[in-house]
Design a protein around this motif. Structure first.
Motif, PDB file in Angstrom:
ATOM      1  N   MET A 155      43.938  39.521 -23.601  1.00  0.00           N
ATOM      2  CA  MET A 155      43.789  38.902 -22.280  1.00  0.00           C
ATOM      3  C   MET A 155      43.058  37.567 -22.355  1.00  0.00           C
ATOM      4  SD  MET A 155      43.090  42.044 -19.617  1.00  0.00           S
ATOM      5  CE  MET A 155      41.690  42.701 -20.519  1.00  0.00           C
ATOM      6  N   ILE A 156      42.222  37.393 -23.379  1.00  0.00           N
ATOM      7  CA  ILE A 156      41.454  36.154 -23.516  1.00  0.00           C
ATOM      8  C   ILE A 156      42.253  35.073 -24.239  1.00  0.00           C
ATOM      9  CG2 ILE A 156      39.381  35.120 -24.530  1.00  0.00           C
ATOM     10  CD1 ILE A 156      38.005  37.827 -24.182  1.00  0.00           C
ATOM     11  N   PHE A 157      42.960  35.442 -25.296  1.00  0.00           N
ATOM     12  CA  PHE A 157      43.538  34.439 -26.188  1.00  0.00           C
ATOM     13  C   PHE A 157      45.064  34.344 -26.171  1.00  0.00           C
ATOM     14  CE2 PHE A 157      39.520  35.761 -28.287  1.00  0.00           C
ATOM     15  CZ  PHE A 157      38.850  34.542 -28.236  1.00  0.00           C
ATOM     16  N   VAL A 158      45.766  35.356 -25.681  1.00  0.00           N
ATOM     17  CA  VAL A 158      47.226  35.376 -25.782  1.00  0.00           C
ATOM     18  C   VAL A 158      47.845  35.126 -24.410  1.00  0.00           C
ATOM     19  CG1 VAL A 158      49.255  36.721 -26.451  1.00  0.00           C
ATOM     20  CG2 VAL A 158      47.097  37.004 -27.699  1.00  0.00           C
ATOM     21  N   PRO A 159      48.673  34.094 -24.268  1.00  0.00           N
ATOM     22  CA  PRO A 159      49.344  33.856 -22.974  1.00  0.00           C
ATOM     23  C   PRO A 159      50.277  35.014 -22.632  1.00  0.00           C
ATOM     24  CG  PRO A 159      49.509  31.934 -24.418  1.00  0.00           C
ATOM     25  CD  PRO A 159      48.998  33.055 -25.263  1.00  0.00           C
TER      26      PRO A 159
ATOM     27  N   GLY B 224      62.970  31.682 -21.200  1.00  0.00           N
ATOM     28  CA  GLY B 224      62.551  30.868 -22.342  1.00  0.00           C
ATOM     29  C   GLY B 224      62.479  31.721 -23.599  1.00  0.00           C
ATOM     30  N   ASP B 225      61.475  31.451 -24.434  1.00  0.00           N
ATOM     31  CA  ASP B 225      61.288  32.150 -25.693  1.00  0.00           C
ATOM     32  C   ASP B 225      60.957  33.616 -25.434  1.00  0.00           C
ATOM     33  OD1 ASP B 225      60.747  32.986 -28.215  1.00  0.00           O
ATOM     34  OD2 ASP B 225      58.994  31.713 -28.534  1.00  0.00           O
ATOM     35  N   PRO B 226      61.714  34.578 -26.041  1.00  0.00           N
ATOM     36  CA  PRO B 226      61.437  35.987 -25.807  1.00  0.00           C
ATOM     37  C   PRO B 226      60.036  36.417 -26.232  1.00  0.00           C
ATOM     38  CG  PRO B 226      63.589  35.697 -26.832  1.00  0.00           C
ATOM     39  CD  PRO B 226      62.904  34.363 -26.865  1.00  0.00           C
ATOM     40  N   ALA B 227      59.462  35.794 -27.283  1.00  0.00           N
ATOM     41  CA  ALA B 227      58.094  36.075 -27.733  1.00  0.00           C
ATOM     42  C   ALA B 227      57.833  37.567 -27.824  1.00  0.00           C
ATOM     43  CB  ALA B 227      57.092  35.399 -26.802  1.00  0.00           C
TER      44      ALA B 227
ATOM     45  N   LEU C  13      51.870  42.806 -27.501  1.00  0.00           N
ATOM     46  CA  LEU C  13      50.427  42.723 -27.315  1.00  0.00           C
ATOM     47  C   LEU C  13      50.050  42.925 -25.854  1.00  0.00           C
ATOM     48  CD1 LEU C  13      49.595  39.746 -29.707  1.00  0.00           C
ATOM     49  CD2 LEU C  13      49.040  42.163 -30.056  1.00  0.00           C
ATOM     50  N   TRP C  14      50.836  42.366 -24.932  1.00  0.00           N
ATOM     51  CA  TRP C  14      50.522  42.529 -23.522  1.00  0.00           C
ATOM     52  C   TRP C  14      50.863  43.926 -23.021  1.00  0.00           C
ATOM     53  CZ3 TRP C  14      47.956  40.246 -19.566  1.00  0.00           C
ATOM     54  CH2 TRP C  14      47.336  39.031 -19.879  1.00  0.00           C
ATOM     55  N   MET C  15      51.740  44.628 -23.709  1.00  0.00           N
ATOM     56  CA  MET C  15      51.950  46.037 -23.403  1.00  0.00           C
ATOM     57  C   MET C  15      50.653  46.822 -23.570  1.00  0.00           C
ATOM     58  SD  MET C  15      52.201  49.178 -25.123  1.00  0.00           S
ATOM     59  CE  MET C  15      52.640  48.733 -26.793  1.00  0.00           C
ATOM     60  N   CYS C  16      49.843  46.419 -24.553  1.00  0.00           N
ATOM     61  CA  CYS C  16      48.587  47.124 -24.831  1.00  0.00           C
ATOM     62  C   CYS C  16      47.545  46.936 -23.731  1.00  0.00           C
ATOM     63  CB  CYS C  16      48.011  46.655 -26.160  1.00  0.00           C
ATOM     64  SG  CYS C  16      49.067  46.995 -27.591  1.00  0.00           S
ATOM     65  N   VAL C  17      47.760  45.963 -22.844  1.00  0.00           N
ATOM     66  CA  VAL C  17      46.817  45.736 -21.744  1.00  0.00           C
ATOM     67  C   VAL C  17      46.957  46.809 -20.664  1.00  0.00           C
ATOM     68  CG1 VAL C  17      46.199  44.101 -19.903  1.00  0.00           C
ATOM     69  CG2 VAL C  17      46.767  43.259 -22.199  1.00  0.00           C
ATOM     70  N   ILE C  18      48.107  47.438 -20.574  1.00  0.00           N
ATOM     71  CA  ILE C  18      48.387  48.363 -19.481  1.00  0.00           C
ATOM     72  C   ILE C  18      47.711  49.739 -19.646  1.00  0.00           C
ATOM     73  CG2 ILE C  18      50.250  49.585 -18.273  1.00  0.00           C
ATOM     74  CD1 ILE C  18      52.000  47.111 -18.938  1.00  0.00           C
ATOM     75  N   PRO C  19      47.730  50.382 -20.832  1.00  0.00           N
ATOM     76  CA  PRO C  19      47.231  51.762 -20.908  1.00  0.00           C
ATOM     77  C   PRO C  19      45.717  51.968 -20.769  1.00  0.00           C
ATOM     78  CG  PRO C  19      48.780  51.291 -22.689  1.00  0.00           C
ATOM     79  CD  PRO C  19      48.426  49.986 -22.058  1.00  0.00           C
ATOM     80  N   PRO C  20      44.806  51.045 -21.171  1.00  0.00           N
ATOM     81  CA  PRO C  20      43.392  51.413 -21.251  1.00  0.00           C
ATOM     82  C   PRO C  20      42.771  51.927 -19.960  1.00  0.00           C
ATOM     83  CG  PRO C  20      43.767  49.366 -22.433  1.00  0.00           C
ATOM     84  CD  PRO C  20      45.032  49.681 -21.710  1.00  0.00           C
TER      85      PRO C  20
END
Length: 313
Positions: free
Chosen positions: A48-52, A169-172, A178-185
């Protein structure tokens, strides 16, 4: 599927097969839901801090996160905490492969060749053979919970594919994982507080830095770095490149690694029948990677262009 991508898929199978050993070590110290929350929390904070955030529809990111991240590990950790043997868990969880193929065909209208269906059928028969041989090691509830984990994983697979297809745009794919990991905690921590007690997990974390707790920390590090970031990242890339029915059968190789590692390190001895089933799984999963479709003849001096994959929802 290119040989390079098939090799990447096999690498993920090894990573995830060994991941079950790390889970077993971690669950010997941490309560299950808190342990599941901790694995994702350690990734979510720096992300959440470093990855768009990837530019994907929120509904598909939520489906990916709740299926792959929350549902899968709620049911899997619950099953292993209530007595599901490590090797058998690695097998039954791979029900996600036929679940993914079925959901992909029904919900995404992905077409499967007869050769793929046959290969998946052979692999599922191998899984059934191993499961029947080892079913005396687990009660019915842990098996049902692990099947629910496989179904959740299948929904997560569809979420990741739909999110990748809906990206502007870019599928990234790595950012998507990585942003999937933001949802479960947060939902996992809430579940832990409600079921395990608000302080139980944090107390276990405090004692993890003792001589008795360091194996759990090593297991946690493996799960975060290898099982989640590396393994899930590669898996997300493959799910974005190919139809779900092409990638999902590779996960059928995970129990072969998991059962072998459990025999070697946890002394869960596989029988001859289980080993036969493992060979059947490998054969079926390998056959399921081959898409036998007729190709029109093309003059040798004419360049061949592959049409982009089309996803119908």
């Amino acid at each position: 599927m290119t040989p390079r991508d098939r090799l990447l898929g096999l690498t993920v199978a090894i990573m995830w097969g060994l991941n079950f050993l790390a889970i077993r070590v971690g669950l010997d110290h941490f309560p299950p839901y808190f342990f599941a929350a901790l694995r994702f929390l350690l990734i979510a904070i720096p992300v959440m801090i470093f990855v768009p955030r990837p530019q994907v529809p929120a509904r598909w990111l939520l489906l990916y996160g709740f299926g792959f991240g929350f549902g899968q590990f709620v049911f899997l950790y619950w099953a292993m905490h209530t007595g599901m043997p490590t090797g058998l868990a690695s097998l039954v969880l791979q029900s996600s492969a036929p679940f993914t193929v079925l959901l992909g065909a029904v919900m995404l209208r992905e077409k499967l060749s007869a050769w793929q269906v046959s290969g998946i059928g052979v692999a599922v028969a191998g899984m059934a053979l191993i499961g029947w041989d080892r079913s005396h090691q687990a009660a019915l509830l842990p098996v049902i919970l692990t099947l629910l984990a496989g179904l959740s994983w299948a929904f997560g697979n569809l979420g990741s594919r739909l999110a990748a297809a809906g990206t502007t745009g870019d599928p990234a794919p790595m950012r998507l994982m990585l942003w999937m990991c933001v949802i479960p905690p947060l939902p996992m921590l809430a579940l832990s507080a409600a079921v395990e007690g608000p302080s139980t997990g944090w107390e276990a974390l405090g004692t993890a830095f003792s001589a008795d707790g360091w194996p759990a920390l090593i297991g946690l590090a493996y799960i975060v770095l290898i099982g989640t970031i590396a393994g899930s990242g590669i898996w997300t890339i493959l799910m974005g490149r190919y139809p779900a029915g092409t990638v999902a059968p590779l996960s059928l190789l995970v129990p072969v690694v998991g059962i072998g590692a459990s025999w070697l390190f946890l002394h869960e001895n596989p029988s001859a029948l289980s080993l036969v089933g493992a060979v059947v799984v490998i054969a079926g999963a390998s056959a399921a990677q081959i898409r036998r479709t007729p190709r029109a003849a093309v003059p040798s001096n004419t360049p061949v262009r592959q049409a982009p994959a089309r996803l119908e929802v």
